[in-house]
Structures are given as C-alpha cells and as structure tokens.
Scaffold this active site. Structure first.
Site, PDB file in Angstrom:
ATOM      1  N   ASP A   1      -6.773  -1.429  -4.813  1.00  0.00           N
ATOM      2  CA  ASP A   1      -7.853  -1.156  -3.862  1.00  0.00           C
ATOM      3  C   ASP A   1      -8.826  -0.121  -4.427  1.00  0.00           C
ATOM      4  O   ASP A   1     -10.050  -0.261  -4.297  1.00  0.00           O
ATOM      5  CB  ASP A   1      -7.292  -0.627  -2.539  1.00  0.00           C
TER       6      ASP A   1
ATOM      7  N   ASP B   1       0.867  -1.177   0.000  1.00  0.00           N
ATOM      8  CA  ASP B   1       0.000   0.000   0.000  1.00  0.00           C
ATOM      9  C   ASP B   1       0.902   1.224   0.000  1.00  0.00           C
ATOM     10  O   ASP B   1       1.972   1.204   0.612  1.00  0.00           O
ATOM     11  CB  ASP B   1      -0.905   0.011   1.238  1.00  0.00           C
TER      12      ASP B   1
END
Length: 185
Positions: free
Chosen positions: A162, A148
């Site tokens: 995402d 991330d």
C-alpha cells in the site's frame, strides 16, 4: 533518400547517445529504465511478501506497540479495497488487480524517463504484492484477504505494498504536473 536526424537527449540525464542492441532493438537508456522498474518492483514485492509473512507469524497474537502507541504493528486481514471499502467485492477487486498488474507491465515496456520508471516500479511491486494476497491467502483464490500490519491510529491499517502504491501515485502526480507546466505556454 534518408535523413540523419540526431535523437533528442534522454529526459533522465542520459547523454542522449542511444545504441540499439542487435538482438533486442531497444535503446540502452530504455533498457536501463526497464531494469530499474524490474529491480524496484521486485524489491517491493519481495519485501512486502517477507513482511506480511513475518506479520502473520509474529503479530496475530502479540501486537507490538511503538512510539508510545502512535505506531502499532498488528496483523489484520482486509477483504476490501483501501480504507476497508468494498469488503463484499473481493473477487472483483482481485480481477481489477490482475488487470492493473497487466497494464503496469505493458506500460513498463516503454518508460520515458527515470522518474517514470521509479513510479512504475513502485506501482507494479505494490499491485503485485496485494494481488499475491488476493490469489494465495485464505479464504481462497480470488477471494484472499490482504494482510495489513502497520497501524498509525488515525489512518486505516496498511502494508508495504500500500505504501509503495501511494508513493507511486504521488510520484505520478508530480511527474504529470511537471510535464503540464512544461507544455503550458
């Protein structure tokens, strides 16, 4: 005795004329929607892999602060699901991701409209992007941590896969609501 019933027009703005390809037997409008799924899914996957590679190489030691700190590009590893849930369930999450990618690929074989094709492409690309991390990143296959790199402060750090999944979810909900309204007397 055969009846010649005209096919209903396609939902996505196609003229309704459908010609079956002799080798495939799939109407051309459906083939175009399947191509759209592959193109969107491939673009999402490639972009996700490229940005995660960049994040790992560039942001692990030197985060980038933008917009007065409202947006920070920084590398983080997530062994869990969304919002950092299930951090001890990484192998199970990898298995669920495999099943999800398979189910999306099966659903992609018969998209009913262009909006459905867009949502499926986004979902397939996003799910495949995070699955690639689960399979290929450390600490090892089926235990890999998802990279991330987008931090907006009040929201958990996320990545492009995402984002694609969330947009697909919103698109899917919108399609479902619109379909429900049409079928309500």
């Amino acid at each position: 005795m055969t009846t010649n019933r005209p096919e209903p027009p396609a939902e996505d703005g196609d003229s309704g004329a459908r010609t079956a390809l002799p080798t495939v037997g799939v109407p051309s409008a459906q083939r175009r929607r399947m191509s759209l799924i592959v193109a969107i899914g491939g673009l999402v996957l490639a972009t996700d892999i490229a940005t995660k590679t960049w994040a790992v190489q560039s942001l692990s030691t030197d985060p980038i602060s933008l917009l007065g700190g409202a947006l920070v590009l920084t590398e983080r590893r997530n062994p869990g699901a969304a919002f950092g849930l299930g951090t001890s369930l990484t192998p199970l999450l990898a298995a669920v991701a495999i099943v999800a990618v398979i189910m999306l690929a099966v659903a992609a074989r018969r998209p009913h409209s262009r909006p459905v094709a867009v949502a499926l492409g986004l979902a397939l690309g996003g799910a495949a992007g995070n699955l690639a991390d689960r399979l290929l990143r450390s600490p090892g296959p089926m235990r890999g941590h998802v990279v991330d790199w987008i931090d907006i402060g009040s929201w958990p750090t996320f990545n492009l896969a995402d984002s694609a999944l969330m947009i697909a979810l919103v698109c899917g909900a919108s399609i479902a609501l619109r379909t429900a309204r049409r079928s309500t007397p």
